[in-house]
Scaffold this motif. Structure first.
Motif, PDB file in Angstrom:
ATOM      1  N   LEU A  48      -6.851   2.817  20.186  1.00 53.34           N
ATOM      2  CA  LEU A  48      -7.240   1.829  19.182  1.00 53.34           C
ATOM      3  C   LEU A  48      -7.155   2.420  17.782  1.00 53.34           C
ATOM      4  N   ARG A  49      -7.565   3.688  17.629  1.00 49.20           N
ATOM      5  CA  ARG A  49      -7.445   4.327  16.318  1.00 49.20           C
ATOM      6  C   ARG A  49      -5.984   4.448  15.896  1.00 49.20           C
ATOM      7  N   ALA A  50      -5.108   4.745  16.862  1.00 51.26           N
ATOM      8  CA  ALA A  50      -3.684   4.802  16.532  1.00 51.26           C
ATOM      9  C   ALA A  50      -3.165   3.435  16.106  1.00 51.26           C
ATOM     10  N   ALA A  51      -3.577   2.380  16.825  1.00 54.13           N
ATOM     11  CA  ALA A  51      -3.155   1.028  16.455  1.00 54.13           C
ATOM     12  C   ALA A  51      -3.693   0.643  15.078  1.00 54.13           C
ATOM     13  N   ALA A  52      -4.930   1.061  14.779  1.00 50.89           N
ATOM     14  CA  ALA A  52      -5.486   0.784  13.453  1.00 50.89           C
ATOM     15  C   ALA A  52      -4.700   1.519  12.366  1.00 50.89           C
ATOM     16  N   GLY A  53      -4.272   2.748  12.668  1.00 52.14           N
ATOM     17  CA  GLY A  53      -3.456   3.474  11.707  1.00 52.14           C
ATOM     18  C   GLY A  53      -2.123   2.807  11.457  1.00 52.14           C
ATOM     19  N   HIS A  54      -1.490   2.301  12.526  1.00 52.08           N
ATOM     20  CA  HIS A  54      -0.220   1.588  12.364  1.00 52.08           C
ATOM     21  C   HIS A  54      -0.424   0.310  11.543  1.00 52.08           C
ATOM     22  N   THR A  55      -1.523  -0.382  11.808  1.00 56.16           N
ATOM     23  CA  THR A  55      -1.810  -1.608  11.052  1.00 56.16           C
ATOM     24  C   THR A  55      -2.058  -1.299   9.587  1.00 56.16           C
ATOM     25  N   LEU A  56      -2.795  -0.222   9.314  1.00 52.66           N
ATOM     26  CA  LEU A  56      -3.064   0.161   7.935  1.00 52.66           C
ATOM     27  C   LEU A  56      -1.776   0.552   7.216  1.00 52.66           C
ATOM     28  N   LEU A  57      -0.902   1.287   7.902  1.00 53.58           N
ATOM     29  CA  LEU A  57       0.379   1.655   7.298  1.00 53.58           C
ATOM     30  C   LEU A  57       1.202   0.419   6.973  1.00 53.58           C
ATOM     31  N   TYR A  58       1.230  -0.527   7.898  1.00 53.67           N
ATOM     32  CA  TYR A  58       1.964  -1.770   7.658  1.00 53.67           C
ATOM     33  C   TYR A  58       1.378  -2.521   6.460  1.00 53.67           C
ATOM     34  N   ALA A  59       0.051  -2.601   6.384  1.00 51.05           N
ATOM     35  CA  ALA A  59      -0.584  -3.328   5.280  1.00 51.05           C
ATOM     36  C   ALA A  59      -0.326  -2.655   3.943  1.00 51.05           C
ATOM     37  N   VAL A  60      -0.376  -1.313   3.913  1.00 50.94           N
ATOM     38  CA  VAL A  60      -0.156  -0.583   2.666  1.00 50.94           C
ATOM     39  C   VAL A  60       1.270  -0.794   2.160  1.00 50.94           C
ATOM     40  N   LEU A  61       2.213  -0.925   3.065  1.00 55.80           N
ATOM     41  CA  LEU A  61       3.600  -1.129   2.654  1.00 55.80           C
ATOM     42  C   LEU A  61       3.902  -2.601   2.371  1.00 55.80           C
ATOM     43  N   PHE A  62       3.356  -3.495   3.178  1.00 54.24           N
ATOM     44  CA  PHE A  62       3.728  -4.910   3.084  1.00 54.24           C
ATOM     45  C   PHE A  62       3.027  -5.631   1.945  1.00 54.24           C
TER      46      PHE A  62
END
Length: 307
Positions: free
Chosen positions: A82-96
């Motif tokens: 879940l922490r990895a998925a949250a990191g991927h989501t945060l990376l996507y949000a920071v870029l998008f």
């Protein structure tokens, strides 16, 4: 005596008729609103309450399982996936989110110019936004296919090496951001275009009369007037980024090597593939709290900046 009693009865009847006439518009209004209210309650509030109760149990959608209280929420703290998925989501949000807002502002500024066929250009920018994300994902599979995709075909024609795109763990998330920008930039562009057209022309003309250059006018006059639209878009695009699912589902399904597994896809996998519906509901409520907190921080920062 009889006349007084008759007068009292007449006044009582008149008051009753008046109250009925006063209530009639309310009943008529509720008659129009009630169907939509029932739909909202049935499709939004009831599932939300049911999901909250489900998050307190350990089971699937069929058996319901046993009551475990807050154990599902405690398990979230130790879940590395879940922490990895949250990191991927945060990376996507920071870029998008910043990318879509900045690109939308540039496109809106260009679409606000008095040029020929401007209506056609505005339509072309907004059309990808109204296309479903599922269709966008299917199209992205063809465009970014490493072997038969259009992009790699163009690279090979130019003598450049091909790229893995959605099949490369280091490139998959960046590719999803690019696809999302293509499909989602229409919303910021339209909002900014409406905000630009709502700016009083007297402000721009006064700045130019005072000798301000175009870039100074844009920075000190136009951008401050766009602040409400920017706040709205920041919150809207952040919520959109945190709820990313359909594009991942139709392209990578969280792969390769779980590099594109975002929070919503992770909870979908938990609830509907592994049948841990209670834990999936807990993750969904955790995402809801995170989204609410991000929106509150954005509003608080905006009000503080204005003050």
């Amino acid at each position: 005596m009889g006349d007084a009693r008759a007068g009292t009865v007449a006044m009582t009847r008149a008051g009753t008729r008046a109250r009925r006439g006063w209530r009639l518009p309310d009943l008529t209004g509720w008659g129009f609103v009630l169907p939509a209210t029932l739909v909202i309650v049935g499709l939004s509030i009831f599932p939300a309450v049911w999901a909250l109760l489900l998050s307190l149990r350990d089971g699937d959608l069929i058996t319901g399982g046993s009551y475990v209280g807050l154990q599902n929420y405690r398990d979230m703290l130790d879940d590395t996936a879940l922490r990895a998925a949250a990191g991927h989501t945060l990376l996507y949000a920071v870029l998008f989110v910043p990318g879509s807002i900045a690109l939308g502002l540039v496109l809106a500024t260009a679409l606000n110019l008095p040029i020929r066929f401007i209506g056609l250009y505005r339509t072309c920018i907004f059309v990808p936004y109204v296309v479903s994300a599922a269709a966008t994902g299917i199209l992205a599979n063809f465009v970014f296919d490493p072997d038969f995709g259009i992009v790699n075909a163009a690279f090979r024609a130019l003598g450049l090496p091909g790229m893995g795109f959605l099949q490369d763990p280091d490139q998959a998330m960046i590719t999803l951001v690019v696809v999302s920008l293509w499909g989602g930039v229409g919303m910021p562009a339209v909002v900014y275009l409406a905000a630009l057209q709502d700016i009083p022309k007297q402000l721009v003309e006064a700045a130019r009369v005072d000798g301000a250059e175009r870039r100074h006018v844009f920075r000190h006059v136009t951008l401050p007037q766009l602040r409400p639209a920017t706040v709205f878009l920041a919150i809207w695009q952040t919520i959109t980024a945190l709820q990313l699912f359909d594009l991942v589902y139709t392209t990578t399904k969280g792969q390769p090597l779980d590099s594109t597994t975002v929070i919503v896809f992770y909870l979908y996998r938990q609830a509907f593939q592994l049948f841990h519906s209670g834990y999936g509901a807990a993750v969904a409520y955790g995402l809801f709290v995170a989204t609410l907190a991000a929106s509150a921080v954005a509003l608080w920062y905006t009000r503080r900046a204005e003050a």
